[in-house]
Scaffold this active site. Structure first.
Site, mmCIF file in Angstrom:
data_model
loop_
_atom_site.group_PDB
_atom_site.id
_atom_site.type_symbol
_atom_site.label_atom_id
_atom_site.label_comp_id
_atom_site.label_asym_id
_atom_site.label_seq_id
_atom_site.Cartn_x
_atom_site.Cartn_y
_atom_site.Cartn_z
ATOM 1 N N GLU A 174 0.815 -1.240 0.184
ATOM 2 C CA GLU A 174 0.046 -0.170 0.229
ATOM 3 C C GLU A 174 0.983 1.187 0.110
ATOM 4 O O GLU A 174 2.255 1.113 0.610
ATOM 5 C CB GLU A 174 -0.995 0.390 0.827
ATOM 6 C CG GLU A 174 -0.346 -0.390 2.989
ATOM 7 C CD GLU A 174 -1.421 0.586 3.880
ATOM 8 O OE1 GLU A 174 -1.259 1.674 3.465
ATOM 9 O OE2 GLU A 174 -1.042 0.400 5.030
ATOM 10 N N LYS A 223 -5.599 10.568 0.954
ATOM 11 C CA LYS A 223 -6.206 9.135 1.376
ATOM 12 C C LYS A 223 -7.070 8.529 1.026
ATOM 13 O O LYS A 223 -8.389 9.525 1.543
ATOM 14 C CB LYS A 223 -6.056 9.021 3.021
ATOM 15 C CG LYS A 223 -6.312 8.209 4.200
ATOM 16 C CD LYS A 223 -6.584 8.285 5.197
ATOM 17 C CE LYS A 223 -6.906 7.071 5.661
ATOM 18 N NZ LYS A 223 -7.607 7.350 7.530
ATOM 19 N N VAL A 228 -5.096 -0.008 3.022
ATOM 20 C CA VAL A 228 -5.563 -1.206 3.219
ATOM 21 C C VAL A 228 -6.569 -1.878 2.085
ATOM 22 O O VAL A 228 -6.567 -2.935 1.481
ATOM 23 C CB VAL A 228 -5.399 -1.883 4.950
ATOM 24 C CG1 VAL A 228 -6.343 -3.239 4.115
ATOM 25 C CG2 VAL A 228 -4.336 -1.857 5.342
ATOM 26 N N ALA A 255 -13.337 1.197 7.087
ATOM 27 C CA ALA A 255 -13.694 0.463 5.009
ATOM 28 C C ALA A 255 -12.671 -0.726 5.129
ATOM 29 O O ALA A 255 -12.823 -1.499 4.128
ATOM 30 C CB ALA A 255 -13.589 1.715 3.880
ATOM 31 N N LYS A 260 -2.998 -1.984 15.315
ATOM 32 C CA LYS A 260 -2.970 -0.978 16.879
ATOM 33 C C LYS A 260 -3.803 -1.289 17.718
ATOM 34 O O LYS A 260 -4.995 -1.087 17.672
ATOM 35 C CB LYS A 260 -2.564 0.914 16.712
ATOM 36 C CG LYS A 260 -0.823 0.917 15.566
ATOM 37 C CD LYS A 260 -0.752 2.257 15.599
ATOM 38 C CE LYS A 260 0.456 2.599 15.000
ATOM 39 N NZ LYS A 260 0.478 2.284 13.209
HETATM 40 N N1 PSU Z 1 -3.018 2.238 10.609
HETATM 41 C C1 PSU Z 1 -1.723 2.255 10.642
HETATM 42 N N2 PSU Z 1 -0.942 2.523 10.246
HETATM 43 C C2 PSU Z 1 -1.344 2.948 8.823
HETATM 44 C C3 PSU Z 1 -2.395 3.076 8.580
HETATM 45 C C4 PSU Z 1 -3.379 1.659 9.794
HETATM 46 O O1 PSU Z 1 -0.559 1.744 11.935
HETATM 47 O O2 PSU Z 1 -0.678 3.426 7.834
HETATM 48 C C5 PSU Z 1 -3.172 3.394 7.104
HETATM 49 C C6 PSU Z 1 -3.793 1.560 6.452
HETATM 50 O O3 PSU Z 1 -3.713 2.596 5.151
HETATM 51 C C7 PSU Z 1 -5.139 1.889 6.655
HETATM 52 C C8 PSU Z 1 -5.330 3.280 7.014
HETATM 53 O O4 PSU Z 1 -5.704 0.666 5.695
HETATM 54 O O5 PSU Z 1 -4.778 3.843 8.085
HETATM 55 C C9 PSU Z 1 -7.372 3.057 8.751
HETATM 56 O O6 PSU Z 1 -7.766 4.327 7.766
HETATM 57 P P1 PSU Z 1 -8.946 4.437 8.621
HETATM 58 O O7 PSU Z 1 -8.847 4.001 9.825
HETATM 59 O O8 PSU Z 1 -9.404 5.884 8.480
HETATM 60 O O9 PSU Z 1 -10.031 3.562 7.880
#
Ligand code: PSU
Ligand code: MN
Length: 307
Positions: free
Chosen positions: A27, A88, A108, A143, A161
């Protein structure tokens, strides 16, 4: 589906896919929104090299100039790492970015979606998005989880995390029928730490078994992804309680600043980095390298099964 006008795959990767050779998707949000520049440039190249050293071809994804890119050249990698005017991009943003030629980094969810379109069965990342703490009120659920529910790609990550509610994230994955497999572990890892207090469904002894489960699932028409949880190598793991305190501090700050929606995850990541003064970055790099290595081994075995 009419992908021809949108999907832009490098010759090397297209050839490899055609010949059934192992390819691992990567990614770009981890670069643009997950790690600081310029450290992320070295990371982006290192992670691709690790995939090659382990017998597969790296396919970093991004949205550039109205195309879903599979495989980036040095300039394109740099563009993602600098992250200037790079959005993003999650599933809901894909069509808008393509149609209006905005440049974006793939999460992801989006990497899975593009990997499936390109017929790449496996993808390595750092950690996945999930159900946020307090989602009972905010409904903030990444998502990434819906993509895992529906899209036929195996994702190798170091769990997630604990900025997230890990328990609820695992419940959601169970409801959606997503296998959560531990790579040589019974414990679901929490990104910086090898344990989260939660267990995986099944402890994978090796890459061959992972490949067999992928093949069996998709042979049966059981659509959707697989989460392969690969713990951070012990020597780079951080102290659980220390990281909990850091994460709580970052969450409090997000709350005070009323950070919401897609800004939440990047905000928390950036603040964890600042609070730990870069100590978390070293762990982040190493766990992602380890995920690339394991994903490549699985890609090699999966390619053999499908020969
Ligand atoms: N968690 C991490 N590092 C990251 C991400 C998540 O520890 O870089 C990034 C990934 O690309 C993941 C996205 O798909 O954040 C998720 O964002 P959201 O929570 O807004 O769906
Ligand atoms: Mn969200």
């Amino acid at each position: 589906m009419n992908l021809r006008n949108y999907l832009s795959i490098t010759d090397e990767i297209a050839q490899a896919i055609k010949e059934g050779k192992p390819v691992v998707a990567l990614e770009s949000t981890i670069l643009s929104h997950g790690m600081p520049y310029p450290e992320n440039v070295k990371f982006a190249h290192n992670v691709e090299n690790i995939v090659r050293e382990n017998g597969a071809i790296p396919a970093t994804t991004a949205i550039i100039d109205g195309k879903l890119k599979v495989g980036l050249n040095d300039d394109e990698l740099l563009l993602m790492c600098k992250g200037e005017n790079i959005g993003k991009v999650s599933r809901r943003d894909v069509a808008t970015y393509l149609a209006t030629k905005k440049n974006g980094a793939t999460t992801v969810a989006t990497t899975m979606l593009i990997a499936e379109m390109a017929k790449i069965p496996i993808f390595a990342t750092g950690g996945i998005g999930g159900v946020h703490r307090g989602a009972q009120e905010t409904m903030d659920i990444s998502a990434d989880l819906q993509e895992l529910a529906h899209t036929n790609v195996a994702v190798v990550g170091a769990g997630c995390k604990s900025i997230l509610d890990i328990g609820l994230t695992l419940e959601y994955l169970e409801t959606m029928g997503v296998p959560v497999l531990g790579y040589q572990t019974n414990d679901f890892p929490a990104f910086y730490t090898t344990k989260s207090g939660f267990k995986v469904d099944y402890n994978l002894p090796d890459a061959v078994t992972a490949a067999k489960i992928m093949k069996t699932k998709w042979d049966l028409g059981l659509n959707g992804g697989i989460l392969i949880a690969n713990p951070i190598p012990e020597q780079y793991a951080l102290n659980f309680d220390e990281m909990e305190a850091v994460i709580n501090q970052a969450l409090k700050l997000a709350d005070e600043k009323e950070i919401k929606g897609k800004e939440t995850t990047p905000f928390l990541l950036a603040n964890i980095k600042t609070i730990t003064k870069g100590k978390s970055l070293l762990s982040n790099l190493q766990l992602a390298y380890n995920n690339a290595k394991v994903a490549s081994k699985i890609a090699v075995e999966y390619a053999k099964l499908n020969k």
